[in-house]
Structure formats: structure tokens, C-alpha cells
Design an enzyme around this catalytic site. Structure first.
Site, PDB file in Angstrom:
ATOM      1  CG  HIS A  58      -2.023  -1.006   1.138  1.00 48.12           C
ATOM      2  ND1 HIS A  58      -1.850  -2.287   0.681  1.00 48.12           N
ATOM      3  CD2 HIS A  58      -3.346  -0.916   1.467  1.00 48.12           C
ATOM      4  CE1 HIS A  58      -3.003  -2.944   0.711  1.00 48.12           C
ATOM      5  NE2 HIS A  58      -3.921  -2.130   1.189  1.00 48.12           N
ATOM      6  CB  ALA A  69     -10.913  -2.581   5.283  1.00 51.91           C
ATOM      7  CG  HIS A  70      -7.586  -1.542   1.690  1.00 55.21           C
ATOM      8  ND1 HIS A  70      -6.745  -2.476   1.169  1.00 55.21           N
ATOM      9  CD2 HIS A  70      -8.830  -1.927   1.294  1.00 55.21           C
ATOM     10  CE1 HIS A  70      -7.414  -3.367   0.487  1.00 55.21           C
ATOM     11  NE2 HIS A  70      -8.684  -3.050   0.538  1.00 55.21           N
ATOM     12  CG  ASN A  71      -8.564   2.066  -0.599  1.00 57.79           C
ATOM     13  OD1 ASN A  71      -7.544   2.707  -0.382  1.00 57.79           O
ATOM     14  ND2 ASN A  71      -8.565   0.973  -1.352  1.00 57.79           N
TER      15      ASN A  71
END
Length: 298
Positions: A185, A226-228
Site C-alpha cells: 500500500h 479496512a483500506h480506502n
């Protein structure tokens, strides 16, 4: 700690709290207590008249903050629309311990050279701040917190013990033999002002862009972001909730120990009931419940 009722009222005036007072402004209040375990001479909070124990004589209460519309026989009382907010603002302003006496950096804490700390920041024991990190003014970080890579934290935030922020999210590619390769990431985590993050929460950084938590959001304990993901202003997320990758929770959303599927959007003022699993977008002002979550009412 002893205070005069007059000083309590001065505090409420100073912060702009609207209230009506009945009683003697010169009475002395000694500390605070709950209604169930009332300590003689203290200030307490009464949200509903029905909450008063049957054999309890309310005339013995020295000072109470009472919800507007509740009829209770008390000699000294402060009546207001939001009695909970009023009561705890009194405790914060007049009875809270002073963080100025606390060592601003705890034992065993590592802070890398790139980290920028604002004014009056307090960081507990055994924390790690390692990377391109900015911490805003008056933010308090408790013990055993790990913040790494690229993270921005605003002013007046609270990050409780055991929180991890900034690690890569869970994302991988797969070849024809089903062998998995984890994706590195490159984004960060951007946290606004007046955000509360409860103990043991995990917030992953974005893959390319940032994971975002906006001003005033309140996260209880044991939550996975979580991501984003994008968590909107004044959103509330209760314990054990799982917010999967790229989900969007708009302003003033509440998730009550639920699961939000990746890439789903909960629009402004929507509410996911206890244990709900959200598999479709939720429209504004709608309450959803169940597995899978379905609209119940506006």
C-alpha cells in the site's frame, strides 16, 4: 473536590449551555456521583423521573442536572434540553484531573525523527510513532498504540490503548496456481479533529489514496476499518463492527456492531441496527436491520 453552585453556573454560561436553575447559588457541592450510588452532598444526573429508586428521597440531593420535562422534587436543580451533555460538561470543566501533571511522553515510547507533534500532545507508554506522521494540538494517545507509515491526526483527538493505525490493508493478487501475492500500500490515514478511537481498533491505510475518518467521528472498541474507507463527520461505530475495504459511511451514520461489505455506501443519517450485515447501499435517513440488512423504517 468542592465547588460552589455559583461556579457551576458560571461554567455553563462560559460554554454557552442553555439551562434554567432553581435553588441556592451559594450551596457547596462535594464531588459527583451517579443516581444509583448517590453520595451525600454531590452533584448527580437524572434523565428520567422513573430512574429514581422508589425509596430514594430526592430532597436529599444537593444538586442535580435534570432533563427538561421531568418533574422531580429537588431543591437545587439545573434543567436543560440535553441533560447528559450538560452534566458531563460540568464534570469535564470542574472535576476532571489535570493532564498538565502527566509526563507528555511515556516510558518505552519511540518517536521517529519525521514525526511532527502539535501543542499539548500526550503520548502514553510503549507506543510507536514511526513514519511521516503529524499529530494535532491537544490530542491524547494512550498506551501501546502503534502508528506507522503516513498518518495525519487532527486536533483534540483521543486514541485509546492498543490501537494500530497505518498498516497495509489486506489485498492480494493471484496467479493461475492460486498463489497469493500481498499488495503493498502507498496511501495513508487521514483523521480529522475531535475524533475518538476506542481501544484495540485497527485502521488500515489506503492502497493509493488515503483512508479517511472525518471530524467528530466516534469509534468504540474493537473496530476494523479496512483500506480506502471513508468515515463521515459525526459518524458513530459501535464495538466489534467490521467496515470492509472502500466502504463509505457518510455524515452522521451509525453502525451498531455490524458488518459493512466492501464498496458499500451508507448515506447521510442512515443507521444499521445491532448485528446487521449490509450488502447493499443504504439510502439517507433509513434504518436497516438483519442478515442481510433490509430497510425497517425512516
Amino acid at each position: 473536590m468542592r465547588v460552589i453552585v455559583k461556579d457551576v453556573l458560571k461554567h455553563l454560561n462560559r460554554i454557552g449551555e442553555k439551562y434554567i436553575f432553581f435553588g441556592d447559588e451559594n450551596e457547596i457541592v462535594q464531588g459527583y456521583s451517579s443516581l444509583d450510588n448517590y453520595k451525600p452532598g454531590s452533584i448527580t444526573w437524572i434523565k428520567k423521573a422513573d430512574n429514581v429508586p422508589l425509596e430514594f428521597d430526592t430532597r436529599n440531593i444537593k444538586l442535580a442536572v435534570v432533563q427538561k420535562g421531568e418533574e422531580i422534587d429537588i431543591e437545587n436543580k439545573i434543567i436543560c434540553e440535553n441533560s447528559k451533555k450538560c452534566f458531563f460538561s460540568i464534570l469535564d470543566g470542574l472535576f476532571a484531573s489535570d493532564d498538565k501533571d502527566v509526563d507528555p511522553i511515556g516510558n518505552g515510547t519511540y518517536i521517529s525523527p519525521e514525526v511532527k507533534l502539535g501543542k499539548n500532545v500526550i503520548i502514553g507508554h510503549n507506543c510507536t510513532l514511526d513514519g511521516e506522521i503529524t499529530i494535532g494540538n491537544n490530542t491524547k494517545i494512550y498506551n501501546n498504540v502503534s502508528i506507522i507509515n503516513r498518518v495525519w491526526v487532527g486536533n483534540n483527538c483521543v486514541i485509546e490503548s492498543g490501537v494500530t493505525i497505518g498498516h497495509d490493508g489486506f489485498s492480494f493478487t493471484e496467479n493461475e496456481n492460486h498463489e497469493k501475492h500481498m499488495i503493498k500500500h502507498y496511501g495513508g490515514v487521514k483523521i480529522g479533529n475531535n475524533v475518538h478511537i476506542g481501544g484495540q481498533c485497527h485502521i488500515a491505510r489506503g492502497t493509493i489514496d488515503n483512508t479517511v475518518i472525518e471530524d467528530g467521528a466516534k469509534l468504540d472498541t474493537l473496530i476494523h476499518i479496512a483500506h480506502n474507507c471513508k468515515i463521515g463527520k459525526n459518524t458513530v461505530i459501535l464495538p466489534g463492527s467490521l467496515i470492509y475495504g472502500s466502504a463509505v459511511l457518510e455524515e452522521n451514520v451509525q453502525v451498531s456492531s455490524g458488518i459493512i461489505r466492501n464498496q458499500m455506501r451508507m448515506k447521510k443519517n442512515s443507521f444499521a441496527g445491532i448485528g446487521s450485515v449490509v450488502l447493499k447501499d443504504v439510502e439517507e435517513n433509513i434504518i436497516v436491520v438483519g442478515v442481510p440488512a433490509k430497510p425497517m423504517r425512516k
